[in-house]
Design an enzyme around this catalytic site. Structure first.
Site, PDB file in Angstrom:
ATOM      1  N   GLY A  44      47.220  44.474  43.045  1.00 27.30           N
ATOM      2  CA  GLY A  44      46.662  43.275  43.153  1.00 27.30           C
ATOM      3  C   GLY A  44      46.874  42.357  44.563  1.00 27.30           C
ATOM      4  O   GLY A  44      46.531  41.496  44.751  1.00 27.30           O
ATOM      5  N   CYS A  45      47.295  43.073  45.585  1.00 26.45           N
ATOM      6  CA  CYS A  45      47.247  42.628  46.870  1.00 26.45           C
ATOM      7  C   CYS A  45      46.213  43.407  47.905  1.00 26.45           C
ATOM      8  O   CYS A  45      46.156  44.498  47.362  1.00 26.45           O
ATOM      9  CB  CYS A  45      48.650  42.931  47.458  1.00 26.45           C
ATOM     10  SG  CYS A  45      49.961  41.955  47.125  1.00 26.45           S
TER      11      CYS A  45
END
Length: 141
Positions: free
Chosen positions: A50-51
């Site tokens: 998710g980064c």
């Protein structure tokens, strides 16, 4: 030092700066003090999903407290994870699980990040809490 006390310290430190250019510079300087993850631990399973940029997060439990190390390939992201490690590292798993993250809003961090970085911030917190949950369940068993 308790998580809440560390968070109050961070809020005070960020309040000293008049604008976000100075706050970003401070965040970057915090990133340079980050306890770095061992190069051998920069593996796929340590990457935070998710980064936008790559962030590796490792945790270990010593004497009933969780210790985090991390690294990132982006300087702003490195500063963000440094703030989170300062707040949550060297704490008991249950305290990390129960910790409030409102200090991030008080600093104004989330609103000054791009949507993808803000998502990454949420993912970092989630991963730190997941590590804490795993350690807590080990303590309970």
């Amino acid at each position: 030092m308790k998580i809440e006390e560390i968070q109050e310290e961070l809020i005070s430190e960020f309040a000293m700066f008049d604008d976000w250019v100075e706050r970003y510079e401070y965040m970057i300087s915090l990133g340079k003090t980050l306890p770095l993850i061992d190069e051998n631990l920069k593996t796929e399973d340590k990457l935070i999903k998710g980064c936008q940029s790559k962030v590796w997060l490792n945790s270990e439990m010593n004497n009933g407290k969780v210790h985090f190390t991390a690294d990132s390939d982006a300087i702003i992201t490195k500063g963000i994870i440094a703030i989170l490690i300062r707040a949550f590292s060297n704490q008991k798993p249950q305290d990390i699980i129960n910790a409030n993250t409102a200090f991030i809003d008080e600093i104004g961090l989330k609103e000054h990040l791009s949507p993808t970085r803000a998502n990454g911030l949420v993912s970092m917190i989630k991963q730190m809490k997941l590590y804490a949950v795993a350690y807590q369940s080990q303590l309970n068993s």
